[in-house]
Design a protein around this motif. Structure first.
Motif, short mmCIF file in Angstrom:
data_model
loop_
_atom_site.label_atom_id
_atom_site.label_comp_id
_atom_site.label_asym_id
_atom_site.label_seq_id
_atom_site.Cartn_x
_atom_site.Cartn_y
_atom_site.Cartn_z
N THR A 180 1.06 -0.87 0.04
CA THR A 180 0.22 -0.01 0.26
C THR A 180 1.25 0.92 0.09
OG1 THR A 180 -1.85 -1.31 0.96
CG2 THR A 180 -1.35 0.84 1.30
N PRO B 126 -0.91 7.66 0.72
CA PRO B 126 -1.94 8.69 -0.68
C PRO B 126 -2.00 9.04 -1.32
CG PRO B 126 -2.82 8.76 2.34
CD PRO B 126 -1.41 8.24 1.95
N ASP B 127 -0.65 10.11 -1.37
CA ASP B 127 0.08 11.05 -2.00
C ASP B 127 0.91 10.06 -3.26
OD1 ASP B 127 2.27 10.88 -0.48
OD2 ASP B 127 3.34 12.14 -1.87
N TRP C 113 -3.83 17.80 -7.11
CA TRP C 113 -5.30 16.19 -6.35
C TRP C 113 -4.79 17.37 -4.18
CZ3 TRP C 113 -2.46 15.51 -10.43
CH2 TRP C 113 -2.96 14.33 -11.12
N LEU D 223 -5.16 16.53 -0.40
CA LEU D 223 -5.74 15.41 0.54
C LEU D 223 -6.02 16.02 2.02
CD1 LEU D 223 -2.89 13.26 -0.91
CD2 LEU D 223 -5.70 12.42 -1.50
N SER D 224 -6.49 15.26 2.40
CA SER D 224 -6.73 15.27 3.94
C SER D 224 -7.00 13.86 4.31
CB SER D 224 -8.40 16.26 4.27
OG SER D 224 -8.29 17.53 3.61
N ARG D 225 -6.94 13.84 5.28
CA ARG D 225 -6.63 12.86 5.75
C ARG D 225 -6.32 11.15 5.18
NH1 ARG D 225 -9.11 13.01 12.04
NH2 ARG D 225 -9.08 14.68 12.28
N GLY D 226 -6.28 11.49 4.09
CA GLY D 226 -5.71 10.23 2.90
C GLY D 226 -6.58 10.33 2.20
N THR D 227 -7.80 10.99 2.12
CA THR D 227 -8.63 10.91 1.10
C THR D 227 -8.32 11.70 0.10
OG1 THR D 227 -10.15 10.04 3.18
CG2 THR D 227 -11.78 11.04 1.29
N ARG D 228 -8.86 12.18 -0.91
CA ARG D 228 -9.33 13.19 -1.68
C ARG D 228 -10.37 14.41 -1.53
NH1 ARG D 228 -7.91 11.20 -7.52
NH2 ARG D 228 -7.06 9.27 -7.73
N ARG D 229 -9.94 15.38 -1.13
CA ARG D 229 -11.13 16.93 -1.27
C ARG D 229 -11.28 17.59 -2.22
NH1 ARG D 229 -12.09 19.23 2.42
NH2 ARG D 229 -12.43 21.17 1.28
N THR D 230 -12.32 18.11 -2.67
CA THR D 230 -11.86 19.17 -3.59
C THR D 230 -11.28 20.31 -3.81
OG1 THR D 230 -13.54 20.33 -3.04
CG2 THR D 230 -14.70 19.05 -4.02
#
Length: 195
Positions: A2, A5-6, A169, A171-178
């Motif tokens: 794994t 995220p980035d 792109w 990310l916040s807490r590993g999740t993509r955001r707008t």
């Protein structure tokens, strides 16, 4: 394996069969993923000797070197992508490093922690101290981060230098955001750039 995220975003956007230079490649996790899943010819440059050894142990072509001083020896357009992930803020001359990335790579990925994130701001406002967070775990005196860049700072920097943004792109807490409010709400940013 794994990926962070980035790094996963970068891996998803590198073309199959590309030639890649990963500057500040760490232990080679991204290079290994690109080699194994996208048939990429990846090379690495890493400052930390232990990480160089880890990369080489994975069968990766990683050499020890410094982004601030060792990119000048690479020929123009020698890679399809030059990658600088979570390293920009540690460079002594990030403007020159970015120029070198865009000279040796047809495109460049750059990712960095956003020092304008609301948790960083709140830590300074309420505590009056430099923040220590899961993403910025070091104390002010032992952090490798010497340039505290924000998303808006980086965008202004790119605009002044006529660097085109092909993708961004957040990310916040590993999740993509707008993109909306990213300078305040995103912990990390990833940009795909070209001249």
């Amino acid at each position: 394996m794994t990926l962070r995220p980035d790094l996963a975003i970068i891996a998803d956007h590198v073309a199959r069969g590309a030639r890649v230079l990963d500057v500040g490649c760490g232990d080679g996790a991204l290079m290994a993923a690109l080699r194994d899943t996208r048939d990429v010819d990846a090379r690495g440059l890493e400052l930390d000797a232990a990480n160089v050894a880890r990369g080489v142990a994975r069968g990766l072509p990683v050499v020890q070197g410094d982004a601030d001083s060792d990119l000048a020896g690479y020929p123009d357009d020698s890679f399809d992508y030059a990658i600088l992930s979570q390293t920009l803020q540690t460079c002594h001359a990030p403007d020159r490093v970015l120029d070198e990335l865009l000279r040796i790579g047809r495109r460049a990925f750059v990712s960095f922690p956003n020092f304008a994130h609301w948790r960083v701001r709140l830590s300074l406002l309420w505590g009056g101290r430099m923040p220590v967070t899961p993403l910025l775990p070091e104390q002010w005196y032992d952090t490798p981060n010497i340039h505290h860049v924000t998303i808006d700072d980086f965008r202004a920097f790119l605009s002044r230098r006529d660097v085109a943004v092909e993708g961004a792109w957040f990310l916040s807490r590993g999740t993509r955001r707008t993109d909306a409010g990213a300078n305040l709400l995103a912990e990390h940013a990833v940009f795909l750039l070209r001249r």
